[in-house]
Design an enzyme around this catalytic site. Structure first.
Site, PDB file in Angstrom:
ATOM      1  N   ASP A   6     -10.969 -47.616 144.511  1.00  0.00           N
ATOM      2  CA  ASP A   6     -10.220 -47.232 143.304  1.00  0.00           C
ATOM      3  C   ASP A   6     -10.149 -45.705 143.223  1.00  0.00           C
ATOM      4  O   ASP A   6     -10.973 -45.001 143.823  1.00  0.00           O
ATOM      5  CB  ASP A   6     -10.889 -47.772 142.029  1.00  0.00           C
ATOM      6  CG  ASP A   6      -9.902 -47.962 140.879  1.00  0.00           C
ATOM      7  OD1 ASP A   6      -9.476 -49.107 140.645  1.00  0.00           O
ATOM      8  OD2 ASP A   6      -9.534 -46.957 140.238  1.00  0.00           O
ATOM      9  N   ASP A  20      -7.329 -43.009 146.758  1.00  0.00           N
ATOM     10  CA  ASP A  20      -6.035 -42.906 146.074  1.00  0.00           C
ATOM     11  C   ASP A  20      -5.040 -43.681 146.934  1.00  0.00           C
ATOM     12  O   ASP A  20      -4.654 -43.218 148.019  1.00  0.00           O
ATOM     13  CB  ASP A  20      -5.617 -41.432 145.937  1.00  0.00           C
ATOM     14  CG  ASP A  20      -4.231 -41.296 145.312  1.00  0.00           C
ATOM     15  OD1 ASP A  20      -3.579 -42.328 145.057  1.00  0.00           O
ATOM     16  OD2 ASP A  20      -3.794 -40.145 145.093  1.00  0.00           O
ATOM     17  N   VAL A  21      -4.626 -44.852 146.456  1.00  0.00           N
ATOM     18  CA  VAL A  21      -3.791 -45.732 147.295  1.00  0.00           C
ATOM     19  C   VAL A  21      -2.370 -45.203 147.487  1.00  0.00           C
ATOM     20  O   VAL A  21      -1.601 -45.788 148.251  1.00  0.00           O
ATOM     21  CB  VAL A  21      -3.734 -47.182 146.740  1.00  0.00           C
ATOM     22  CG1 VAL A  21      -5.107 -47.819 146.688  1.00  0.00           C
ATOM     23  CG2 VAL A  21      -3.040 -47.239 145.381  1.00  0.00           C
ATOM     24  N   TYR A  50       9.353 -50.470 137.149  1.00  0.00           N
ATOM     25  CA  TYR A  50       8.332 -51.518 137.293  1.00  0.00           C
ATOM     26  C   TYR A  50       8.961 -52.767 137.918  1.00  0.00           C
ATOM     27  O   TYR A  50       8.415 -53.338 138.868  1.00  0.00           O
ATOM     28  CB  TYR A  50       7.740 -51.832 135.916  1.00  0.00           C
ATOM     29  CG  TYR A  50       6.496 -52.691 135.960  1.00  0.00           C
ATOM     30  CD1 TYR A  50       5.289 -52.191 136.438  1.00  0.00           C
ATOM     31  CD2 TYR A  50       6.514 -54.008 135.515  1.00  0.00           C
ATOM     32  CE1 TYR A  50       4.143 -52.980 136.464  1.00  0.00           C
ATOM     33  CE2 TYR A  50       5.373 -54.802 135.536  1.00  0.00           C
ATOM     34  CZ  TYR A  50       4.189 -54.284 136.017  1.00  0.00           C
ATOM     35  OH  TYR A  50       3.059 -55.071 136.051  1.00  0.00           O
ATOM     36  N   LYS A  85       8.047 -54.461 141.534  1.00  0.00           N
ATOM     37  CA  LYS A  85       7.444 -55.803 141.616  1.00  0.00           C
ATOM     38  C   LYS A  85       8.352 -56.772 142.374  1.00  0.00           C
ATOM     39  O   LYS A  85       7.853 -57.628 143.114  1.00  0.00           O
ATOM     40  CB  LYS A  85       7.122 -56.336 140.213  1.00  0.00           C
ATOM     41  CG  LYS A  85       6.099 -55.492 139.463  1.00  0.00           C
ATOM     42  CD  LYS A  85       4.788 -55.334 140.233  1.00  0.00           C
ATOM     43  CE  LYS A  85       3.750 -54.552 139.465  1.00  0.00           C
ATOM     44  NZ  LYS A  85       2.524 -54.315 140.222  1.00  0.00           N
TER      45      LYS A  85
END
Ligand code: NAD
Length: 296
Positions: free
Chosen positions: A37, A63-64, A156, A160
């Site tokens: 995370d 940090d993804v 968003y 998704k």
């Protein structure tokens, strides 16, 4: 029945929300954990929670939105455990705002945090699972917002839908090569997590305090609405059990809000007839996004 005991789970977004609750569930099932995370303090708290349950676990601050950090996360997991049996891609953010106001940096942020993070993890973890003995599972967290659309969150929804489409496409490719990897995509409507604190997880490279957008009425109202939506959503308590049961049953789509199913069907039916999105037709379904009822 699939056995998760003594298997290794790598979980992104493990500091809060779904990632945290899935880490607890995995620990209770006797899994070994690698927890990643960006929120290091909260990540250490999750680490201590799972250790209290008796799990073997490591934390990997990550940090993804950076491919090099995803690479490091996978490398560290492998050097600790030498295998990855379950990958859960749960790190993510939610960014409201109409397309004509939302800064491009916010599009870049959500596309990296919610989509590219998963792409980079799959690129690395699928070959690892393919070389291992036994079966591997990968859960991509998407959203009901990857199956139907509604107003005010185009970044968003775009992200998704991309996660759902990417996961479906990769599933075909895995079937074609008879891979020993099961893919799953989680598509909940509102659930009570910390998602309305997304701004706390904004990396410095996507921060520009001089941009007037972040003091605008649109931004403030988006934050307020996000808090209402998430805090009035389904309680998270049963969600990890629903997810693990679906993994055991090899379900591809994992859903939590049966009241939304007619909206998914209605959208699919409208496509061949050429009918587009209709706010009035959507209204009754939007009332279902907060439901807490179980399917009868
Ligand atoms: N809660 C809901 O109602 C809901 C509904 C549908 C989908 N989702 C999706 O579930 C996923 C998880 O969200 P949640 O609801 O558990 O929210 P959350 O905020 O409780 O958890 C998200 C976690 O991701 C971490 N994170 C954010 N940016 C990161 C980064 N750059 N690098 C590493 N970690 C990062 C956060 O620190 C946090 O721990 C998200 O993709 C979200 O879109 C949530």
């Amino acid at each position: 029945m699939k056995e998760f005991k003594d298997k290794v789970a790598l979980i992104t977004g493990a500091a809060h929300g779904f990632g945290h609750s899935l880490a607890i569930e995995a620990a209770q099932r006797g899994m070994k954990l690698a927890l990643a995370d960006i929120d290091q303090d909260a990540l250490e708290k999750t680490l201590s929670d799972v250790k209290k349950i008796g799990a073997q676990a490591i934390s990997i601050p990550t940090d993804v939105t950076e491919e090099s950090e995803i690479a490091n996360m996978v490398d560290e997991t492998m050097s600790k455990y030498n295998e990855i049996n379950l990958l859960i891609n749960s790190a993510g953010v939610a960014i409201p705002g109409p397309i004509w106001e939302l800064p491009t940096r916010d599009w870049e942020w959500i596309l990296h945090a919610d989509l590219m993070s998963q792409v980079w993890a799959l690129k690395r973890v699928i070959p690892i699972m393919e070389k291992q003995k036994g079966h591997g599972d990968i859960l991509n967290v998407a959203s009901m917002a990857g199956l139907i659309t509604s107003p005010l969150m185009p970044a968003y929804y775009a992200t998704k839908f991309a996660v759902v489409g990417m996961t479906e496409a990769v599933e075909y490719d895995l079937q074609a090569v008879k891979a020993n990897v099961g893919l799953h995509v989680f598509c909940p409507a509102f659930v009570q997590t910390d998602l309305y604190h997304t701004e706390n997880h904004r990396p410095a490279k996507y921060t520009d305090k001089s941009d007037p957008y972040y003091s605008s009425k649109t931004f403030k109202e988006g934050q307020k609405q996000a808090k209402i939506d998430i805090t009035t959503g389904m309680p998270i308590d049963n969600v990890p059990k629903i997810i693990f049961k679906a993994l055991e049953d090899d379900k591809f789509y994992i859903l939590t809000h049966p009241g939304m199913n007619p909206a998914i069907v209605a959208r699919a039916k409208n496509i061949p007839s050429g009918e587009g999105p209709d706010l009035k037709a959507l209204a009754p379904f939007l009332e279902q996004t907060h439901e807490v009822k179980e399917d009868k």
